[in-house]
Enzyme design. Structure first.
Site, short mmCIF file in Angstrom:
data_model
loop_
_atom_site.label_atom_id
_atom_site.label_comp_id
_atom_site.label_asym_id
_atom_site.label_seq_id
_atom_site.Cartn_x
_atom_site.Cartn_y
_atom_site.Cartn_z
N ASP A 125 46.81 11.92 67.46
CA ASP A 125 47.38 11.00 68.43
C ASP A 125 46.65 11.14 69.77
O ASP A 125 46.12 12.21 70.10
CB ASP A 125 48.87 11.29 68.65
N ARG A 126 46.67 10.07 70.53
CA ARG A 126 45.95 10.07 71.81
C ARG A 126 46.38 11.21 72.72
O ARG A 126 45.54 11.84 73.38
CB ARG A 126 46.19 8.72 72.50
#
Length: 302
Positions: free
Chosen positions: A108-109
């Site tokens: 995930d970012r």
């Protein structure tokens, strides 16, 4: 069309990583794209790749087949969904001589930590096969709200994807009889129990929190975040499934160290080398911001 559930395999909802086998029945909705629109989309993708600034990342391991980096939080792994570019586009710009650079998996970012990139197609296939067959060991460090029960070590709850009205993707727990549910298993080990600095919500009292080692046996989208939140112990700083009021207080906390992002870090990765089959274990230390928060919430004397 995959995210909206319009792609089906054997009448079940398909995800982007669904694998098909001989005899499967695949249903696709009609898709009509003009040549002009297709050419424009291709040109936009090419422009985004060219616009990506060249960037190298902290290297944990590298040889002729693969590269392991310590991805910082706040950086997407690839462009798309409103993000012009990510790690892979920046690496390609920084290494124009590299003939092949492809992501082996995703983070995930807002998750920091170990990210694998293949430098040859054969290595990509070998490593992705290990991930798909669950032959890798992926352990994260997470800090959650409250005191995690030491005897709660296995979370075995199916997950299903859905879309918000604005089209943003989310994941939730579902029943074991849900045909769209994806089998998901998370293992939890308590490393330490501490407390966040005193907050006004708690009447000036410190709130308990737990530092966990979380190992995923299945690699579902947002798996750790949803499993921990569903157990009433959301990850601190999680802006999708967390305690939003608490997150705001932690962000502006003057006492100790403020927490400005989600406390989730891909800490350890175990796999076999794609060339010689040797067992490997890579580890990424906590980044400075998370280590600073940990030092205040989990002091050595506690």
């Amino acid at each position: 069309i995959i995210r909206s559930g319009e792609v089906r395999v054997n009448k079940g909802r398909a995800s982007a990583d669904t694998r098909v086998a001989a005899g499967d029945v695949v249903r696709l909705p009609p898709v009509r794209v003009s040549e002009r629109a297709a050419d424009k989309a291709l040109a936009m993708r090419s422009d985004s790749a060219r616009a990506a600034p060249a960037r190298e990342f902290s290297v944990l391991y590298e040889d002729e087949l693969m590269l392991a980096i310590d991805k910082p939080a706040g950086v997407a792994v690839h462009g798309g969904s409103g993000v012009s570019f990510g790690v892979i586009e920046q690496l390609r710009m920084a290494r124009p001589q590299a003939r092949f650079l492809e992501l082996v998996h995703r983070l995930d970012r807002e998750t920091s930590g170990i990210l694998l990139i293949a430098k040859k197609r054969s290595a990509l296939k070998h490593l992705q096969d290990q991930f798909r067959e669950r032959e890798t060991g992926k352990t994260y460090l997470a800090v959650v709200r409250g005191q995690w029960p030491a005897n709660r070590r296995v979370l075995d709850q199916p997950l299903v994807k859905y879309l918000l009205p604005d089209g943003e993707r989310r994941v939730r727990i579902t029943g074991k009889d849900d045909p769209d549910g994806m089998h998901s298993v998370t293992l939890v080990k308590v490393r330490s129990v501490g407390a966040v600095p005193p907050l006004e919500r708690a009447g000036g009292q410190a709130l308990a929190c737990s530092l966990l080692e979380v190992t995923i046996k299945t690699g579902r989208t947002h798996q750790i975040r949803v499993h921990l939140a569903s157990a009433s112990h959301p990850i601190l700083g999680d802006d999708k499934y967390g305690d939003f009021e608490l997150n705001k207080m932690l962000l502006r906390s003057a006492a100790g160290a403020p927490l400005k992002r989600m406390f989730l870090h891909a800490w350890r990765l175990q796999f076999c080398h794609p060339g010689n089959g040797q067992a490997m274990e890579l580890m990424a230390d906590l980044p400075a911001d998370l280590q600073d928060f940990t030092n205040h919430a989990f002091p050595p004397h506690r």
